[in-house]
Design an enzyme around this catalytic site. Structure first.
Site, PDB file in Angstrom:
ATOM      1  N   SER A   9       2.064  -1.531  -6.583  1.00  0.00           N
ATOM      2  CA  SER A   9       1.787  -0.499  -5.585  1.00  0.00           C
ATOM      3  C   SER A   9       1.004   0.633  -6.230  1.00  0.00           C
ATOM      4  O   SER A   9       1.581   1.633  -6.664  1.00  0.00           O
ATOM      5  CB  SER A   9       3.092   0.036  -4.981  1.00  0.00           C
ATOM      6  OG  SER A   9       2.812   1.061  -4.048  1.00  0.00           O
TER       7      SER A   9
ATOM      8  N   GLY B 249       0.812  -1.202   0.000  1.00  0.00           N
ATOM      9  CA  GLY B 249       0.000   0.000   0.000  1.00  0.00           C
ATOM     10  C   GLY B 249       0.845   1.249   0.000  1.00  0.00           C
ATOM     11  O   GLY B 249       0.310   2.370   0.009  1.00  0.00           O
ATOM     12  N   ASP B 250       2.160   1.079   0.006  1.00  0.00           N
ATOM     13  CA  ASP B 250       3.089   2.206  -0.036  1.00  0.00           C
ATOM     14  C   ASP B 250       4.270   1.814  -0.910  1.00  0.00           C
ATOM     15  O   ASP B 250       4.136   0.948  -1.766  1.00  0.00           O
ATOM     16  CB  ASP B 250       3.520   2.585   1.388  1.00  0.00           C
ATOM     17  CG  ASP B 250       3.741   4.085   1.550  1.00  0.00           C
ATOM     18  OD1 ASP B 250       4.606   4.622   0.838  1.00  0.00           O
ATOM     19  OD2 ASP B 250       3.057   4.708   2.384  1.00  0.00           O
ATOM     20  N   ASP B 251       5.430   2.432  -0.716  1.00  0.00           N
ATOM     21  CA  ASP B 251       6.577   2.127  -1.565  1.00  0.00           C
ATOM     22  C   ASP B 251       6.994   0.666  -1.409  1.00  0.00           C
ATOM     23  O   ASP B 251       7.109   0.160  -0.286  1.00  0.00           O
ATOM     24  CB  ASP B 251       7.763   3.020  -1.189  1.00  0.00           C
ATOM     25  CG  ASP B 251       7.448   4.490  -1.330  1.00  0.00           C
ATOM     26  OD1 ASP B 251       6.802   4.859  -2.328  1.00  0.00           O
ATOM     27  OD2 ASP B 251       7.844   5.272  -0.442  1.00  0.00           O
TER      28      ASP B 251
END
Length: 474
Positions: A282, A249-251
Site C-alpha cells: 500500500s 490504494g488505502d489501508d
C-alpha cells in the site's frame, strides 16, 4: 482457563458434527473447511442463473437465498456458485448459510447504480463517508444474522468499481460508494479462501458484529484508488484476521469504531482482535491503521508476523481533536518491512469531520501502544509520532527494532540540507524504547525494557474449522 476458552469457542460456533449435504444437481464432490457445515444445498443454476457475464442474476441469487432460508433451523444450507461469470446487483444473505464459490466462479458487480439499493447512513458515522446523503448497499450484504459463511475454492468476487472510482475522482458522487462485502449486527461470520478485486470502496466491512474469522483472502485493488481498504472491522468484538494478501490504494486493514459525536454516542468499541500472517502492499497508506474513526474506542488488539512491502507505514494510529474515544492496549510484534516511508507513525491531527457539530473538547486517549521485534529496510523516516497538545499519547513502548534508512546513490544525493529527512520526529508523546536503531527521539528514552505481548489466547483463536463435504446426488 484454556479448557474454558475451548468450551466457549465450541459454544460460539456449534458442535463438531459431520454434516450431510445432499444435492439434486450434478457436480463433482468436494470438501471445504468452515466453522459450520450444512445439511442442505443448492446450485445457483437451479434458480435460472446464467454465467455469461452479461445476464443479470440478482433475481436468481435472491430466489436461491430465500428458498434456502427455510432450512435455517434444520442444519442450514449451502449455495454453490459454479464456474462462470455471474453478473449481479446487491443481494442479501440469510442465517445459517454458506455462499460457496467454486474455482473459476466469478461474481461480477453490476455497473448500473440502480442495481445497488440505497441504505441509511451508519448510526456511528452520522453521514455517508463520500457524501452527506445515504449510501449504497454492498454487493454482498447481511444484517441481524447468525452463522454466515462466504468461502470457496479461491473463486473471485469482482466489484467492477471503476465507474465509482471515476465519479469519486471527479467529485460527482451524491451518495457513498458501496462496499464489496458488509455484514451488520451479526454473529459468527467467516469470510475465507476467495479472491476479491476492484471494490468500489472498502472490501470487507463487518460492523457492529462479533465472532468473526477472515482468512485466506487475496484482495487486489489499484494502488492509486483511494478508500479501497482491504479489511475494516468496525465496532466489532472477537475478530481473527490471518493469512491474507492485500494490495490496496488505502489501508490494507483498518480498525474503526465510529466518527466523532456519532461514534461517541453509539459507544461500541472494537476489541479483542488478532491480526497475523498478513502481507500488505500500500504505497499511499498503512499496513494496519487504527482510526481515524475510533470514537467508540479500540482496545486489546494483537498484531503479529506481518509483512509490508512498498507501503507508506506499518501500524499507524490516526485520530484528532473531536474524536473522543480511546486507543489502548495495542500489542505489535514480528514486523518485516521493506521500502517504507514511515515505520512508526502516530497522528493526532487527522482532522476530517462528518460535520461542524463535533465537540472540540472531545479528546482521544491514546495509551499502551507496544511494538517489539521489528525489522525494516529502505526506510525514509523511522518514526513520526505526533500527539495532541495537552493530550499526549502515553505508554508507548518500542523494543528490539532495527531500521535501515534509505540511502540515495551518490549521483542522486540531495545537497539542500533543508530537504534531508530526520529519522525521528516526536511531539506530545511519552514512552520508552530499548535496543532501537537508529536512536529514537528524546521523548522515548532508552530504558532497557522488553515491550509486552499477551501470552493468553483470545476465545476466537480457539475456534477450529471443520472439514465439510459436498456430495452430489446423481
Amino acid at each position: 482457563m484454556q479448557i474454558i476458552s475451548v468450551i466457549s469457542a465450541v459454544l460460539i460456533f456449534g458442535s463438531l458434527v459431520e454434516c450431510r449435504v445432499p444435492s439434486s444437481s450434478k457436480l463433482n464432490n468436494f470438501d471445504y473447511t468452515a466453522i459450520n457445515c450444512r445439511k442442505h444445498s443448492a446450485i445457483l443454476t437451479d434458480f435460472g442463473a446464467v454465467g455469461d457475464g452479461k445476464t443479470l442474476n440478482t433475481k436468481a441469487f435472491n430466489s436461491a437465498i430465500t428458498k434456502l432460508s427455510q432450512y435455517a433451523n434444520d442444519g442450514g444450507a449451502l449455495l454453490i456458485v459454479p464456474p462462470g461469470k455471474w453478473l449481479t446487483g446487491s443481494f442479501n444473505l440469510t442465517s445459517h448459510f454458506t455462499l460457496f464459490l467454486q474455482k473459476d466462479a466469478v461474481i461480477l458487480g453490476s455497473q448500473n447504480e440502480a442495481d445497488w439499493p440505497e441504505l441509511p447512513v451508519l448510526p456511528s458515522y452520522g453521514k455517508g463517508r463520500d457524501a452527506t446523503d445515504g449510501r449504497l448497499s454492498s454487493l454482498i450484504f447481511g444484517t441481524n444474522l447468525t452463522d454466515i459463511i462466504i468461502t470457496g475454492n479461491n473463486g473471485t468476487i469482482d466489484g467492477q468499481g471503476s465507474i465509482w472510482w471515476e465519479k469519486f475522482k471527479k467529485g460527482q458522487l451524491k451518495i457513498t460508494r458501496p462496499y464489496l462485502i458488509e455484514i451488520m449486527y451479526s454473529d459468527q461470520i467467516q469470510i475465507s479462501n476467495l479472491t476479491l478485486i476492484n471494490s468500489p470502496s472498502w472490501f470487507v466491512h463487518p460492523v457492529y458484529s462479533s465472532n468473526i474469522v477472515v482468512n485466506g483472502l487475496t484482495i487486489l485493488a489499484p494502488l492509486n484508488v483511494p478508500n479501497t481498504d482491504g479489511i475494516n472491522p468496525d465496532s466489532c468484538t472477537n475478530v481473527r484476521i490471518e493469512d491474507n494478501y492485500i494490495e490496496s490504494g488505502d489501508d490494507c486493514i483498518a480498525i474503526k469504531s465510529g466518527w466523532d459525536q456519532y461514534g461517541i454516542k453509539f459507544g461500541k468499541p472494537s476489541e479483542h482482535i488478532i491480526i497475523r500472517r498478513v502481507t500488505c502492499i500500500s504505497p499511499k497508506s498503512a499496513m494496519v491503521a487504527i482510526g481515524s474513526e475510533m470514537s467508540g474506542g479500540v482496545q486489546d488488539v494483537r498484531i503479529e508476523d506481518l509483512t509490508a512491502i512498498n507501503t507508506e507505514s506499518a501500524v499507524r494510529i490516526k485520530t484528532a481533536i473531536g474524536r473522543g474515544g480511546f486507543v489502548k492496549d495495542i500489542f505489535v510484534k514480528g514486523l518485516n518491512l521493506n521500502t517504507m516511508k514511515y515505520v512508526f507513525w502516530m497522528t493526532g491531527s487527522y482532522g476530517q469531520h462528518p460535520d461542524d457539530k463535533f465537540d472540540p473538547k472531545a479528546l482521544p486517549k491514546i495509551n499502551g501502544i507496544n511494538y517489539k521485534d521489528v525489522t525494516a529496510k529502505n526506510v525514509t523516516i523511522a518514526g513520526k509520532l505526533e500527539g495532541i497538545s495537552n493530550d499526549p499519547f502515553t505508554g508507548i513502548c518500542i523494543s528490539n527494532a532495527t531500521i535501515e534508512m534509505f540511502v540515495k546513490k551518490d549521483s542522486d544525493i540531495e545537497m539542500d540540507a533543508k530537504k534531508v529527512k530526520l529519522p525521528w520526529n516526536c511531539t506530545d508523546v511519552a514512552g520508552v524504547t530499548s535496543n532501537v536503531v537508529p536512536q529514537p527521539c528524546a521523548l522515548l528514552p532508552d530504558k532497557k525494557v522488553d515491550c509486552p505481548f499477551p501470552t493468553d489466547k483470545l476465545a476466537i483463536e480457539n475456534v477450529q474449522f471443520k472439514t465439510c463435504s459436498f456430495k452430489s446426488v446423481i
